[in-house]
Design a protein around this motif. Structure first.
Motif, short mmCIF file in Angstrom:
data_model
loop_
_atom_site.label_atom_id
_atom_site.label_comp_id
_atom_site.label_asym_id
_atom_site.label_seq_id
_atom_site.Cartn_x
_atom_site.Cartn_y
_atom_site.Cartn_z
N VAL A 1 -27.56 22.42 -39.67
CA VAL A 1 -27.45 23.13 -40.94
C VAL A 1 -28.76 23.87 -41.23
O VAL A 1 -29.82 23.50 -40.70
CB VAL A 1 -27.15 22.20 -42.15
CG1 VAL A 1 -25.77 21.58 -42.06
CG2 VAL A 1 -28.21 21.12 -42.30
N PHE B 1 -27.74 11.82 -38.23
CA PHE B 1 -27.91 11.46 -39.65
C PHE B 1 -26.59 11.45 -40.41
O PHE B 1 -26.46 10.74 -41.42
CB PHE B 1 -28.91 12.41 -40.31
CG PHE B 1 -29.05 12.19 -41.79
CD1 PHE B 1 -29.66 11.04 -42.29
CD2 PHE B 1 -28.56 13.13 -42.69
CE1 PHE B 1 -29.77 10.83 -43.66
CE2 PHE B 1 -28.67 12.93 -44.06
CZ PHE B 1 -29.29 11.78 -44.54
N HIS C 1 -25.75 9.40 -43.93
CA HIS C 1 -25.90 10.18 -45.16
C HIS C 1 -25.27 9.47 -46.35
O HIS C 1 -24.06 9.22 -46.35
CB HIS C 1 -25.26 11.57 -44.96
CG HIS C 1 -25.40 12.45 -46.14
ND1 HIS C 1 -24.38 13.27 -46.60
CD2 HIS C 1 -26.44 12.67 -46.98
CE1 HIS C 1 -24.79 13.94 -47.65
NE2 HIS C 1 -26.04 13.59 -47.91
N GLY D 1 -24.43 10.59 -49.06
CA GLY D 1 -23.41 11.47 -49.64
C GLY D 1 -22.17 11.60 -48.75
O GLY D 1 -21.28 12.38 -49.07
N THR E 1 -19.31 15.53 -46.26
CA THR E 1 -20.06 16.57 -46.97
C THR E 1 -20.91 17.37 -45.97
O THR E 1 -21.03 18.58 -46.10
CB THR E 1 -20.98 15.99 -48.06
OG1 THR E 1 -21.75 14.95 -47.50
CG2 THR E 1 -20.21 15.48 -49.25
N PHE F 1 -27.06 21.80 -50.87
CA PHE F 1 -28.10 20.77 -50.90
C PHE F 1 -28.77 20.73 -52.28
O PHE F 1 -28.96 19.66 -52.86
CB PHE F 1 -29.14 21.05 -49.81
CG PHE F 1 -30.20 19.98 -49.69
CD1 PHE F 1 -29.98 18.83 -48.95
CD2 PHE F 1 -31.43 20.13 -50.33
CE1 PHE F 1 -30.95 17.84 -48.84
CE2 PHE F 1 -32.41 19.15 -50.23
CZ PHE F 1 -32.17 18.00 -49.48
N HIS G 1 -30.78 16.61 -54.81
CA HIS G 1 -31.33 15.58 -53.93
C HIS G 1 -32.74 15.15 -54.38
O HIS G 1 -33.52 15.96 -54.86
CB HIS G 1 -31.38 16.09 -52.49
CG HIS G 1 -30.06 16.03 -51.78
ND1 HIS G 1 -29.19 17.07 -51.73
CD2 HIS G 1 -29.48 15.02 -51.07
CE1 HIS G 1 -28.12 16.72 -51.05
NE2 HIS G 1 -28.26 15.48 -50.63
N SER G 2 -33.04 13.88 -54.16
CA SER G 2 -34.34 13.32 -54.53
C SER G 2 -35.45 13.85 -53.62
O SER G 2 -35.17 14.45 -52.58
CB SER G 2 -34.28 11.79 -54.40
OG SER G 2 -34.09 11.45 -53.05
N ALA H 1 -35.07 12.43 -50.26
CA ALA H 1 -34.10 13.14 -49.42
C ALA H 1 -34.76 14.36 -48.79
O ALA H 1 -34.57 14.65 -47.61
CB ALA H 1 -32.89 13.55 -50.26
C1 HEM Z 1 -29.01 17.92 -44.35
C2 HEM Z 1 -29.87 17.14 -44.93
C3 HEM Z 1 -29.54 16.13 -46.00
C4 HEM Z 1 -30.23 15.00 -46.24
C5 HEM Z 1 -31.49 14.51 -45.50
C6 HEM Z 1 -29.56 14.31 -47.32
C7 HEM Z 1 -29.97 13.10 -47.86
C8 HEM Z 1 -29.38 12.46 -48.92
C9 HEM Z 1 -29.90 11.27 -49.55
C10 HEM Z 1 -31.15 10.52 -49.15
C11 HEM Z 1 -29.05 10.96 -50.57
C12 HEM Z 1 -29.18 9.79 -51.56
C13 HEM Z 1 -29.57 10.31 -52.95
C14 HEM Z 1 -30.90 11.02 -52.93
O1 HEM Z 1 -31.91 10.43 -52.47
O2 HEM Z 1 -30.96 12.19 -53.37
C15 HEM Z 1 -28.00 11.95 -50.56
C16 HEM Z 1 -26.94 11.97 -51.44
C17 HEM Z 1 -25.96 12.93 -51.47
N1 HEM Z 1 -25.88 14.03 -50.67
FE1 HEM Z 1 -27.18 14.54 -49.20
N2 HEM Z 1 -28.48 15.03 -47.74
C18 HEM Z 1 -28.43 16.16 -46.96
C19 HEM Z 1 -27.51 17.19 -47.06
C20 HEM Z 1 -26.49 17.25 -47.97
C21 HEM Z 1 -25.60 18.36 -48.14
C22 HEM Z 1 -25.67 19.67 -47.36
C23 HEM Z 1 -24.71 18.00 -49.12
C24 HEM Z 1 -23.56 18.77 -49.69
C25 HEM Z 1 -22.80 19.57 -49.01
C26 HEM Z 1 -25.04 16.68 -49.56
C27 HEM Z 1 -24.36 15.95 -50.51
C28 HEM Z 1 -24.77 14.75 -51.04
C29 HEM Z 1 -24.09 14.07 -52.12
C30 HEM Z 1 -22.79 14.53 -52.82
C31 HEM Z 1 -24.85 12.94 -52.41
C32 HEM Z 1 -24.61 11.96 -53.53
C33 HEM Z 1 -23.99 10.69 -53.10
C34 HEM Z 1 -23.79 9.78 -54.31
O3 HEM Z 1 -24.70 9.68 -55.14
O4 HEM Z 1 -22.74 9.16 -54.36
N3 HEM Z 1 -26.14 16.24 -48.85
N4 HEM Z 1 -28.22 12.85 -49.55
#
Ligand code: HEM
Length: 110
Positions: A21, A33, A37, A39, A43, A56, A61-62, A65
């Motif tokens: 991505v 990963f 993930h 999320g 996703t 993203f 994201h935190s 993240a």
């Molecule tokens: C590609 C690198 C990515 C990484 C390293 C990543 C990492 C994370 C992490 C660590 C969390 C836990 C909450 C936080 O710390 O913010 C999270 C939650 C989440 N991520 Fe990602 N993320 C990535 C990409 C994405 C993308 C592209 C999307 C959407 C299309 C996405 C959707 C979500 C959602 C919806 C949650 C919330 C889950 C919940 O609270 O139930 N993430 N992500």
């Protein structure tokens, strides 16, 4: 200099088992990963092979993240695939335009 990757190349890595991505013009291989993930795998599969910056950011994201991204970084998006900001859109009027403050519905569609 870091490796420059064409968007067309990123697009080829659009499968769960080969998942790249783009976020903020940087390319990430999140194949492994995706299973970790928080999320969900789906996703990430949904945005496989494309620019996921908006998706993203929309999640809010935190900083942890964001920090994790470094682990999956494989190169920069090729400069030729980065849209240049046109000088017209840099006028003060447009630069200060806030979509969130704009009316939710367009009068023409009503
Ligand atoms: C590609 C690198 C990515 C990484 C390293 C990543 C990492 C994370 C992490 C660590 C969390 C836990 C909450 C936080 O710390 O913010 C999270 C939650 C989440 N991520 Fe990602 N993320 C990535 C990409 C994405 C993308 C592209 C999307 C959407 C299309 C996405 C959707 C979500 C959602 C919806 C949650 C919330 C889950 C919940 O609270 O139930 N993430 N992500």
């Amino acid at each position: 200099m870091s490796k420059e990757i064409r968007l067309a190349t990123v697009k080829q890595h659009n499968k769960p088992t080969d998942l790249w991505v783009v976020i903020d013009n940087k390319v990430y291989d999140v194949t492994k990963f995706r299973l970790e993930h928080p999320g969900g795998e789906d996703t990430l599969v949904d945005v496989a092979g494309r620019d996921a910056t908006k998706d993203f950011n929309d999640v809010g994201h935190s900083s942890e993240a964001r920090e994790m991204l470094k682990k999956y970084y494989i190169g920069d998006l090729d400069a030729a695939d980065i849209p240049k900001k046109s000088p017209i859109s840099a006028t003060p009027t447009e630069a200060s335009y806030d979509p969130a403050a704009a009316p939710k519905q367009c009068c023409i569609l009503n």
